[in-house]
Design a protein around this motif. Structure first.
Motif, mmCIF file in Angstrom:
data_model
loop_
_atom_site.group_PDB
_atom_site.id
_atom_site.type_symbol
_atom_site.label_atom_id
_atom_site.label_comp_id
_atom_site.label_asym_id
_atom_site.label_seq_id
_atom_site.Cartn_x
_atom_site.Cartn_y
_atom_site.Cartn_z
ATOM 1 N N ALA A 7 0.824 -1.207 0.000
ATOM 2 C CA ALA A 7 0.000 0.000 0.000
ATOM 3 C C ALA A 7 0.854 1.251 0.000
ATOM 4 O O ALA A 7 0.545 2.239 -0.669
ATOM 5 C CB ALA A 7 -0.914 -0.007 1.231
ATOM 6 N N LEU A 8 1.960 1.219 0.746
ATOM 7 C CA LEU A 8 2.810 2.398 0.827
ATOM 8 C C LEU A 8 3.450 2.745 -0.504
ATOM 9 O O LEU A 8 3.786 3.904 -0.757
ATOM 10 C CB LEU A 8 3.901 2.192 1.886
ATOM 11 N N ALA A 9 3.627 1.742 -1.360
ATOM 12 C CA ALA A 9 4.156 2.046 -2.691
ATOM 13 C C ALA A 9 3.236 3.004 -3.422
ATOM 14 O O ALA A 9 3.671 3.765 -4.279
ATOM 15 C CB ALA A 9 4.309 0.758 -3.509
ATOM 16 N N GLY A 60 -9.853 -4.754 -6.376
ATOM 17 C CA GLY A 60 -10.846 -5.740 -5.984
ATOM 18 C C GLY A 60 -11.720 -5.155 -4.887
ATOM 19 O O GLY A 60 -12.269 -4.068 -5.012
ATOM 20 N N ALA A 61 -11.798 -5.869 -3.763
ATOM 21 C CA ALA A 61 -12.600 -5.386 -2.638
ATOM 22 C C ALA A 61 -11.760 -4.674 -1.588
ATOM 23 O O ALA A 61 -12.289 -4.210 -0.578
ATOM 24 C CB ALA A 61 -13.354 -6.559 -1.994
ATOM 25 N N LEU A 62 -10.444 -4.583 -1.790
ATOM 26 C CA LEU A 62 -9.556 -3.932 -0.829
ATOM 27 C C LEU A 62 -9.491 -2.446 -1.132
ATOM 28 O O LEU A 62 -9.240 -2.034 -2.267
ATOM 29 C CB LEU A 62 -8.161 -4.540 -0.898
ATOM 30 N N SER A 63 -9.710 -1.619 -0.106
ATOM 31 C CA SER A 63 -9.778 -0.175 -0.292
ATOM 32 C C SER A 63 -8.766 0.520 0.597
ATOM 33 O O SER A 63 -8.560 0.132 1.756
ATOM 34 C CB SER A 63 -11.195 0.336 0.034
ATOM 35 N N LEU A 64 -8.106 1.553 0.064
ATOM 36 C CA LEU A 64 -7.151 2.369 0.807
ATOM 37 C C LEU A 64 -7.482 3.832 0.558
ATOM 38 O O LEU A 64 -7.734 4.234 -0.578
ATOM 39 C CB LEU A 64 -5.717 2.075 0.366
ATOM 40 N N SER A 70 -4.820 2.796 6.327
ATOM 41 C CA SER A 70 -4.837 1.467 5.740
ATOM 42 C C SER A 70 -5.639 0.555 6.655
ATOM 43 O O SER A 70 -5.950 0.930 7.786
ATOM 44 C CB SER A 70 -3.409 0.931 5.561
ATOM 45 N N PRO A 71 -5.985 -0.657 6.176
ATOM 46 C CA PRO A 71 -6.759 -1.576 7.008
ATOM 47 C C PRO A 71 -6.071 -1.854 8.340
ATOM 48 O O PRO A 71 -4.879 -1.701 8.486
ATOM 49 C CB PRO A 71 -6.830 -2.843 6.146
ATOM 50 N N MET A 72 -6.838 -2.240 9.321
ATOM 51 C CA MET A 72 -6.403 -2.578 10.666
ATOM 52 C C MET A 72 -6.142 -1.339 11.509
ATOM 53 O O MET A 72 -5.581 -1.417 12.584
ATOM 54 C CB MET A 72 -5.163 -3.467 10.662
ATOM 55 N N GLY A 73 -6.521 -0.158 11.011
ATOM 56 C CA GLY A 73 -6.386 1.038 11.822
ATOM 57 C C GLY A 73 -5.041 1.721 11.737
ATOM 58 O O GLY A 73 -4.773 2.659 12.495
ATOM 59 N N PHE A 74 -4.151 1.287 10.848
ATOM 60 C CA PHE A 74 -2.880 1.980 10.669
ATOM 61 C C PHE A 74 -3.134 3.366 10.099
ATOM 62 O O PHE A 74 -3.983 3.556 9.221
ATOM 63 C CB PHE A 74 -1.967 1.209 9.723
ATOM 64 N N GLU A 75 -2.360 4.345 10.568
ATOM 65 C CA GLU A 75 -2.448 5.707 10.071
ATOM 66 C C GLU A 75 -1.065 6.189 9.655
ATOM 67 O O GLU A 75 -0.066 5.881 10.304
ATOM 68 C CB GLU A 75 -3.013 6.638 11.148
ATOM 69 N N LEU A 111 -7.181 -10.773 3.383
ATOM 70 C CA LEU A 111 -7.717 -10.910 4.733
ATOM 71 C C LEU A 111 -7.676 -9.593 5.492
ATOM 72 O O LEU A 111 -8.433 -9.401 6.455
ATOM 73 C CB LEU A 111 -6.934 -11.973 5.516
ATOM 74 N N VAL A 112 -6.805 -8.701 5.078
ATOM 75 C CA VAL A 112 -6.648 -7.441 5.792
ATOM 76 C C VAL A 112 -7.957 -6.663 5.841
ATOM 77 O O VAL A 112 -8.253 -5.979 6.823
ATOM 78 C CB VAL A 112 -5.524 -6.599 5.142
ATOM 79 N N ARG A 113 -8.782 -6.788 4.808
ATOM 80 C CA ARG A 113 -10.033 -6.022 4.811
ATOM 81 C C ARG A 113 -11.059 -6.567 5.802
ATOM 82 O O ARG A 113 -12.098 -5.937 6.034
ATOM 83 C CB ARG A 113 -10.622 -5.964 3.407
ATOM 84 N N LEU A 114 -10.786 -7.721 6.421
ATOM 85 C CA LEU A 114 -11.680 -8.252 7.455
ATOM 86 C C LEU A 114 -11.329 -7.741 8.843
ATOM 87 O O LEU A 114 -12.182 -7.726 9.736
ATOM 88 C CB LEU A 114 -11.614 -9.786 7.473
ATOM 89 N N ILE A 115 -10.073 -7.321 9.022
ATOM 90 C CA ILE A 115 -9.570 -6.990 10.358
ATOM 91 C C ILE A 115 -10.317 -5.792 10.924
ATOM 92 O O ILE A 115 -10.443 -4.754 10.291
ATOM 93 C CB ILE A 115 -8.053 -6.730 10.307
#
Length: 518
Positions: A24-26, A239-243, A258-263, A502-506
Motif C-alpha cells: 500500500a505504501l508504494a 478488488g474489494a480492498l480499499s485504501l 490502511s486496514p487494521m487502523g494503521f495511520e 484478509l486485511v479487509r476483514l480486520i
C-alpha cells in the motif's frame, strides 16, 4: 510444547499485514504531482514539472507510533527516480520485531518503469528483488541468501508499475470531488496485472507540522510550527480492498489510512524518525496500541474443543465477504452461516498412487517462492515419502515431517520454500509453503489456504495447506493436524498476494457460533 506451537503459528499475521502495508505504501507514500493551475497535461508535461524533494511520515495505530516512512523523488536526465523507505517496530507476543523495506524505481519521461530495486529485511533475513523492463516484458530476479529465482512477465505500454500509478493520475483529468480513474497496473507482490480504480471523495483543509523542536520535559520531538494544507481525499480500490489517502494540490500525501487502523501522517523528519525509537519496551496488551496478534484476534461467543469437533457452524457478519473462497470442499456457505465438516477416515486415504496423473493442474506446478521443481526440494520429498505411495499416506508423512523438523519461530518476511528447507524455521506461512512445495515435487496436488483458526476462546488469522485426495483436504503442519480441525475457517486459496485480502476483514468481521457438534 503443543500450546507454544499454536501461539507461534499466530504470529505470521503480522507478516501478512506488513506485506500488505508495504504494498500500500508504494501507492500511499508515492507522489501524485500535478500543476497547481492550468489543468491536466501530457505525461511529458507532468514529468517535467515534478519538483524533487523528500517527505516524511509517522506510522501509528491507536495513537502509538510503530513506524517511519519516507519518499524521495529526484529528477535525472532519463526521467525520475523514486526512493520509498519504511521502518517498522511491531510488538508481537512479548517481543519487538523490526523490519525495514526499501524500493527504488527508475521511470522514464513518460512515467513508464525502466527498472527497480527492492528489499525487505526482517526475521527471515533480507529478501531482494530487481526488475528490468524490455519492449514487451518485465524480467524479475528475486530471493534471499544465494537462492534466487527469475521470472519473465508480459508487459505492454498500457500496463504500468504500481509505483508510478500516483504520477499517472493527473493526466487527462482534474482533481475534483467525484472524479474517477481506472488503470491497469503490474502488482509486484502477486506478479500479476491488476485493475486499480481511483476516486476523489472529498476536499478539505488539514493542519500538519511544518518543523519540530525537542521537548525536554516530554523527552520527545514535538511540532514547532504548523502549516495548513488544502487536500483531496482519494480512494484506491483493488478488488474489494480499499485504501484512503488525503493528498495536497501537488499530489503529495498528507494523511493515509490502511486496514487494521494503521495511520500515516505527514510530519517533520525529527517527529517521524527520532520519536519512533527502537528500544525493547513491550506493550503486550490487546488494546489499540498493543500486541499485533491480540489486536487482530476475534473473540468467540462459545468455548470450543476444536480437535473433538465433527461439525461447526459460524454466523459471519460485519464485513463484505464478496470474493472470498468460503464454499467448497468441507465448507458450505448458506446465507451468512458457514458450516465446516471434518473429514472422515475414508476421505483421508486418497484413491490414487503418486504421482498424480493430472499433470496439467496448476497445483502441481512450481511458482515463485514454491520451488517444487528444484532438485533439493524433490530429493527431500522423495526421502520423506518413499516410492509411489498412496496420496493420503504421502500427505500424512509430509505433514508429520514438516511439523517435526521446522522449528516454530516468528518470521516477518517473504516466505520461500527453498529458504525454509535451508533454515528449518518459521511460522505458519513458512510451514505452509514448504509443505506445498514438497507435495507438488512428488506429484501430490497442493495449494495454500488462509483464514481463521480457534485457539483458547479467540479466532486468530492463520495459514495452512490443502491437498487433493478424494477432494481438497486441509492439513496443518504448524499444529501437526491431519486433517486440520473443524475450527479452521478458510477464506482464501492461493499465495501471499491472496492472503493480503484478509486485511479487509480486520476490525470488521464478527463471528457467532451457531452449532458445534462432536
Amino acid at each position: 510444547m503443543a500450546e507454544a506451537a499454536r501461539l507461534m503459528g499466530r504470529r505470521s499475521v503480522a507478516g501478512t499485514i506488513l506485506v500488505a502495508w508495504v504494498g500500500a505504501l508504494a501507492w500511499l507514500a508515492g507522489r501524485e504531482y500535478r500543476q497547481r493551475a492550468g489543468g491536466p497535461g501530457s505525461l511529458e508535461d507532468v514529468s517535467r514539472n515534478i519538483p524533487p524533494g523528500s517527505m516524511f511520515y509517522q506510522l501509528s495505530v491507536g495513537g502509538s507510533q510503530l513506524g517511519f516512512a519516507s519518499t524521495t523523488l529526484d529528477t535525472v536526465p532519463e526521467g525520475l527516480v523514486t526512493d520509498d523507505r519504511l521502518i517498522m517496530a511491531m510488538p508481537i507476543l512479548g517481543e519487538i520485531h523490526r523490519t525495514q523495506a526499501r524500493a527504488v524505481s527508475y521511470l522514464n519521461r513518460t512515467l513508464q518503469l525502466s527498472h527497480f530495486e527492492a528489499s525487505l529485511r526482517g526475521d527471515a533475513g533480507t529478501f531482494t528483488a530487481t526488475g528490468t523492463v524490455t519492449e514487451d516484458s518485465l524480467s524479475v530476479e528475486f530471493g534471499q541468501d544465494d537462492r534466487f529465482e527469475r521470472v519473465q512477465l508480459p508487459m505492454d505500454d498500457q500496463t504500468i508499475h504500481q509505483v508510478s500509478l500516483p504520477l499517472r493520475l493527473p493526466v487527462g483529468v482534474r482533481l475534483e470531488s467525484g472524479a474517477a480513474w481506472s488503470i491497469n497496473t503490474f502488482d509486484p507482490l502477486s506478479f500479476q496485472r491488476r485493475d486499480v480504480s481511483v476516486r476523489v471523495l472529498a476536499e478539505s483543509t488539514l493542519i500538519v507540522p511544518d518543523s519540530a523542536r525537542f521537548d525536554s520535559t516530554a523527552v520527545r520531538w514535538v511540532a514547532a510550527r504548523w502549516d495548513t494544507v488544502h487536500a483531496w481525499k482519494v480512494q484506491q480500490r483493488v478488488g474489494a480492498l480499499s485504501l484512503d489517502a488525503w493528498i495536497d494540490d501537488y499530489g503529495v500525501v498528507v494523511q493515509a489510512n490502511s486496514p487494521m487502523g494503521f495511520e500515516m501522517s505527514r510530519t517533520a523528519f525529527e517527529i517521524a524518525y527520532y520519536n519512533l525509537g527502537l528500544g525493547d519496551e513491550i506493550d503486550d496488551s490487546p488494546g489499540p496500541g498493543g500486541d499485533v496478534i491480540h489486536r487482530t484476534a476475534i473473540g468467540a461467543d462459545a468455548t470450543l474443543s476444536p480437535t473433538e469437533l465433527a461439525e461447526l457452524s459460524i454466523r459471519l457478519g460485519g464485513a463484505d465477504l464478496s470474493g472470498f473462497a468460503l464454499g467448497g470442499g468441507r465448507q458450505t456457505l448458506s446465507g451468512d452461516t458457514l458450516t465446516i465438516r471434518r473429514e472422515a477416515a475414508d476421505d483421508l486415504r486418497g484413491g490414487y498412487r503418486l504421482p498424480s496423473a493430472d499433470t496439467l493442474t496448476p497445483y502441481l506446478q512450481a511458482e515463485p517462492l514454491i520451488q517444487s521443481d528444484d532438485p533439493r526440494v524433490q530429493a527431500q520429498a522423495r526421502q520423506i515419502v518413499g516410492r509411489r505411495p498412496w496420496a493420503g499416506q504421502a500427505a500424512r508423512r509430509l505433514n508429520e515431517w514438516v511439523h517435526r523438523e521446522v522449528q516454530k519461530q516468528v518470521t516477518i518476511g517473504i516466505p520461500s520454500a527453498l529458504h525454509v528447507l535451508s533454515t528449518l524455521q518459521g511460522d505458519c506461512n513458512e510451514h505452509t509453503v514448504v509443505f506445498v512445495a514438497l507435495a507438488r515435487a512428488i506429484g501430490l496436488p497442493a495449494r495454500t489456504a488462509a483464514g481463521l483458526v480457534y485457539v483458547n476462546g479467540r479466532f486468530y488469522y492463520h495459514a495452512w495447506p490443502e491437498v487433493l485426495l478424494t477432494e481438497w483436504v486441509p492439513v496443518d503442519p504448524t499444529f501437526g493436524q491431519f486433517p486440520a480441525d473443524a475450527a479452521h475457517l478458510r477464506f482464501t486459496v492461493g499465495g501471499l498476494a491472496r492472503h493480503v485480502e484478509l486485511v479487509r476483514l480486520i476490525g470488521r468481521l464478527t463471528l457467532d457460533v451457531v452449532r458445534a457438534e462432536e
